[in-house]
Motif scaffolding. Structure first.
Motif, PDB file in Angstrom:
ATOM      1  N   PHE A 177      52.862  47.912  81.005  1.00  0.00           N
ATOM      2  CA  PHE A 177      51.452  48.061  81.356  1.00  0.00           C
ATOM      3  C   PHE A 177      50.878  46.734  81.845  1.00  0.00           C
ATOM      4  O   PHE A 177      50.149  46.688  82.843  1.00  0.00           O
ATOM      5  CB  PHE A 177      50.655  48.576  80.145  1.00  0.00           C
ATOM      6  CG  PHE A 177      49.189  48.707  80.422  1.00  0.00           C
ATOM      7  CD1 PHE A 177      48.705  49.743  81.205  1.00  0.00           C
ATOM      8  CD2 PHE A 177      48.289  47.790  79.903  1.00  0.00           C
ATOM      9  CE1 PHE A 177      47.354  49.860  81.460  1.00  0.00           C
ATOM     10  CE2 PHE A 177      46.939  47.900  80.153  1.00  0.00           C
ATOM     11  CZ  PHE A 177      46.470  48.942  80.935  1.00  0.00           C
ATOM     12  N   LEU A 178      51.210  45.643  81.165  1.00  0.00           N
ATOM     13  CA  LEU A 178      50.723  44.321  81.558  1.00  0.00           C
ATOM     14  C   LEU A 178      51.212  43.946  82.955  1.00  0.00           C
ATOM     15  O   LEU A 178      50.438  43.429  83.774  1.00  0.00           O
ATOM     16  CB  LEU A 178      51.171  43.280  80.534  1.00  0.00           C
ATOM     17  CG  LEU A 178      50.727  41.851  80.799  1.00  0.00           C
ATOM     18  CD1 LEU A 178      49.217  41.734  80.658  1.00  0.00           C
ATOM     19  CD2 LEU A 178      51.427  40.915  79.836  1.00  0.00           C
ATOM     20  N   VAL A 179      52.460  44.214  83.252  1.00  0.00           N
ATOM     21  CA  VAL A 179      52.989  43.886  84.584  1.00  0.00           C
ATOM     22  C   VAL A 179      52.352  44.780  85.646  1.00  0.00           C
ATOM     23  O   VAL A 179      52.075  44.319  86.756  1.00  0.00           O
ATOM     24  CB  VAL A 179      54.526  43.964  84.605  1.00  0.00           C
ATOM     25  CG1 VAL A 179      55.073  43.711  85.999  1.00  0.00           C
ATOM     26  CG2 VAL A 179      55.118  42.946  83.641  1.00  0.00           C
TER      27      VAL A 179
ATOM     28  N   LEU B  44      57.564  46.091  94.710  1.00  0.00           N
ATOM     29  CA  LEU B  44      56.603  45.799  93.639  1.00  0.00           C
ATOM     30  C   LEU B  44      56.598  46.844  92.538  1.00  0.00           C
ATOM     31  O   LEU B  44      56.424  46.510  91.370  1.00  0.00           O
ATOM     32  CB  LEU B  44      55.191  45.701  94.208  1.00  0.00           C
ATOM     33  CG  LEU B  44      54.711  44.324  94.630  1.00  0.00           C
ATOM     34  CD1 LEU B  44      53.310  44.421  95.212  1.00  0.00           C
ATOM     35  CD2 LEU B  44      54.752  43.343  93.509  1.00  0.00           C
ATOM     36  N   LEU B  45      56.770  48.111  92.878  1.00  0.00           N
ATOM     37  CA  LEU B  45      56.650  49.175  91.876  1.00  0.00           C
ATOM     38  C   LEU B  45      57.767  49.179  90.834  1.00  0.00           C
ATOM     39  O   LEU B  45      57.507  49.468  89.675  1.00  0.00           O
ATOM     40  CB  LEU B  45      56.537  50.534  92.567  1.00  0.00           C
ATOM     41  CG  LEU B  45      55.218  50.745  93.313  1.00  0.00           C
ATOM     42  CD1 LEU B  45      55.198  52.115  93.977  1.00  0.00           C
ATOM     43  CD2 LEU B  45      54.033  50.586  92.393  1.00  0.00           C
ATOM     44  N   PRO B  46      59.016  48.843  91.165  1.00  0.00           N
ATOM     45  CA  PRO B  46      60.050  48.800  90.118  1.00  0.00           C
ATOM     46  C   PRO B  46      59.953  47.559  89.232  1.00  0.00           C
ATOM     47  O   PRO B  46      60.561  47.514  88.165  1.00  0.00           O
ATOM     48  CB  PRO B  46      61.366  48.791  90.885  1.00  0.00           C
ATOM     49  CG  PRO B  46      61.044  49.065  92.295  1.00  0.00           C
ATOM     50  CD  PRO B  46      59.611  48.802  92.496  1.00  0.00           C
ATOM     51  N   LEU B  47      59.213  46.559  89.656  1.00  0.00           N
ATOM     52  CA  LEU B  47      59.140  45.299  88.925  1.00  0.00           C
ATOM     53  C   LEU B  47      58.715  45.451  87.465  1.00  0.00           C
ATOM     54  O   LEU B  47      59.366  44.889  86.575  1.00  0.00           O
ATOM     55  CB  LEU B  47      58.214  44.322  89.663  1.00  0.00           C
ATOM     56  CG  LEU B  47      58.180  42.900  89.162  1.00  0.00           C
ATOM     57  CD1 LEU B  47      59.539  42.257  89.341  1.00  0.00           C
ATOM     58  CD2 LEU B  47      57.125  42.120  89.904  1.00  0.00           C
TER      59      LEU B  47
ATOM     60  N   HIS C 251      56.004  42.723  59.602  1.00  0.00           N
ATOM     61  CA  HIS C 251      56.731  43.972  59.764  1.00  0.00           C
ATOM     62  C   HIS C 251      57.593  43.873  61.020  1.00  0.00           C
ATOM     63  O   HIS C 251      57.333  43.064  61.907  1.00  0.00           O
ATOM     64  CB  HIS C 251      55.782  45.162  59.842  1.00  0.00           C
ATOM     65  CG  HIS C 251      54.816  45.075  60.986  1.00  0.00           C
ATOM     66  ND1 HIS C 251      55.151  45.479  62.246  1.00  0.00           N
ATOM     67  CD2 HIS C 251      53.543  44.623  61.055  1.00  0.00           C
ATOM     68  CE1 HIS C 251      54.118  45.279  63.052  1.00  0.00           C
ATOM     69  NE2 HIS C 251      53.134  44.755  62.356  1.00  0.00           N
ATOM     70  N   PRO C 252      58.640  44.669  61.114  1.00  0.00           N
ATOM     71  CA  PRO C 252      59.507  44.582  62.292  1.00  0.00           C
ATOM     72  C   PRO C 252      58.788  45.041  63.551  1.00  0.00           C
ATOM     73  O   PRO C 252      57.886  45.881  63.505  1.00  0.00           O
ATOM     74  CB  PRO C 252      60.675  45.508  61.955  1.00  0.00           C
ATOM     75  CG  PRO C 252      60.172  46.395  60.882  1.00  0.00           C
ATOM     76  CD  PRO C 252      59.105  45.635  60.149  1.00  0.00           C
ATOM     77  N   VAL C 253      59.180  44.485  64.657  1.00  0.00           N
ATOM     78  CA  VAL C 253      58.581  44.821  65.944  1.00  0.00           C
ATOM     79  C   VAL C 253      59.119  46.172  66.408  1.00  0.00           C
ATOM     80  O   VAL C 253      60.323  46.420  66.352  1.00  0.00           O
ATOM     81  CB  VAL C 253      58.915  43.740  66.992  1.00  0.00           C
ATOM     82  CG1 VAL C 253      58.428  44.137  68.366  1.00  0.00           C
ATOM     83  CG2 VAL C 253      58.320  42.410  66.579  1.00  0.00           C
ATOM     84  N   ASN C 254      58.225  47.030  66.848  1.00  0.00           N
ATOM     85  CA  ASN C 254      58.635  48.303  67.432  1.00  0.00           C
ATOM     86  C   ASN C 254      58.964  48.029  68.898  1.00  0.00           C
ATOM     87  O   ASN C 254      58.083  47.721  69.700  1.00  0.00           O
ATOM     88  CB  ASN C 254      57.510  49.325  67.299  1.00  0.00           C
ATOM     89  CG  ASN C 254      57.933  50.690  67.763  1.00  0.00           C
ATOM     90  OD1 ASN C 254      58.784  50.830  68.638  1.00  0.00           O
ATOM     91  ND2 ASN C 254      57.337  51.706  67.190  1.00  0.00           N
ATOM     92  N   ILE C 255      60.228  48.139  69.257  1.00  0.00           N
ATOM     93  CA  ILE C 255      60.665  47.761  70.593  1.00  0.00           C
ATOM     94  C   ILE C 255      60.046  48.668  71.656  1.00  0.00           C
ATOM     95  O   ILE C 255      59.694  48.209  72.743  1.00  0.00           O
ATOM     96  CB  ILE C 255      62.205  47.763  70.675  1.00  0.00           C
ATOM     97  CG1 ILE C 255      62.757  46.675  69.746  1.00  0.00           C
ATOM     98  CG2 ILE C 255      62.681  47.528  72.098  1.00  0.00           C
ATOM     99  CD1 ILE C 255      64.256  46.636  69.652  1.00  0.00           C
ATOM    100  N   GLY C 256      59.876  49.935  71.346  1.00  0.00           N
ATOM    101  CA  GLY C 256      59.251  50.847  72.308  1.00  0.00           C
ATOM    102  C   GLY C 256      57.823  50.445  72.631  1.00  0.00           C
ATOM    103  O   GLY C 256      57.397  50.461  73.794  1.00  0.00           O
ATOM    104  N   HIS C 257      57.065  50.070  71.621  1.00  0.00           N
ATOM    105  CA  HIS C 257      55.696  49.614  71.851  1.00  0.00           C
ATOM    106  C   HIS C 257      55.688  48.313  72.636  1.00  0.00           C
ATOM    107  O   HIS C 257      54.843  48.114  73.520  1.00  0.00           O
ATOM    108  CB  HIS C 257      54.977  49.408  70.526  1.00  0.00           C
ATOM    109  CG  HIS C 257      54.743  50.683  69.775  1.00  0.00           C
ATOM    110  ND1 HIS C 257      54.331  50.700  68.470  1.00  0.00           N
ATOM    111  CD2 HIS C 257      54.854  51.979  70.140  1.00  0.00           C
ATOM    112  CE1 HIS C 257      54.199  51.948  68.070  1.00  0.00           C
ATOM    113  NE2 HIS C 257      54.517  52.745  69.068  1.00  0.00           N
ATOM    114  N   LEU C 258      56.612  47.413  72.328  1.00  0.00           N
ATOM    115  CA  LEU C 258      56.709  46.148  73.044  1.00  0.00           C
ATOM    116  C   LEU C 258      56.992  46.381  74.523  1.00  0.00           C
ATOM    117  O   LEU C 258      56.318  45.816  75.397  1.00  0.00           O
ATOM    118  CB  LEU C 258      57.816  45.284  72.432  1.00  0.00           C
ATOM    119  CG  LEU C 258      58.153  43.987  73.171  1.00  0.00           C
ATOM    120  CD1 LEU C 258      57.024  42.991  73.015  1.00  0.00           C
ATOM    121  CD2 LEU C 258      59.451  43.409  72.666  1.00  0.00           C
ATOM    122  N   VAL C 259      57.962  47.233  74.818  1.00  0.00           N
ATOM    123  CA  VAL C 259      58.338  47.492  76.212  1.00  0.00           C
ATOM    124  C   VAL C 259      57.189  48.139  76.976  1.00  0.00           C
ATOM    125  O   VAL C 259      56.849  47.717  78.088  1.00  0.00           O
ATOM    126  CB  VAL C 259      59.608  48.366  76.272  1.00  0.00           C
ATOM    127  CG1 VAL C 259      59.864  48.884  77.682  1.00  0.00           C
ATOM    128  CG2 VAL C 259      60.801  47.577  75.772  1.00  0.00           C
TER     129      VAL C 259
END
Length: 83
Positions: A36-38, A62-65, A23-31
């Motif tokens: 969150f990971l960063v 660090l916070l805008p990264l 299925h296509p990737v949901n870009i909002g979920h990806l971002v």
């Protein structure tokens, strides 16, 4: 009197075959997942002592990264999306 016949169930009826594949990737979920990971990576760097924080001003780079990384990946994904 015993009945060996059961009426057909809805699940047994032959319907349209379900599409399979990717299925296509949901870009909002990806971002948001990458942001969150960063944030977790930044937190781990601060907690482990790799990045020393003497004052709140030290966090200004660090916070805008996470937002920059997430936005860059989202933009790249939007540009590479095949319609």
């Amino acid at each position: 009197m015993s009945h060996d016949y059961a009426p057909p169930r809805f699940e047994d009826s032959a319907g349209e075959p379900k599409p399979t594949g990717r299925h296509p990737v949901n870009i909002g979920h990806l971002v948001m997942g990458l942001v969150f990971l960063v944030f977790v990576v930044v937190w781990a760097l601060v907690v482990s002592g790799t990045v020393t924080i003497r004052s709140i001003e030290d966090l200004r780079w660090l916070l805008p990264l996470p937002w920059i990384v997430g936005g860059s990946i989202g933009l790249l994904a939007a540009l590479l999306r095949k319609n």
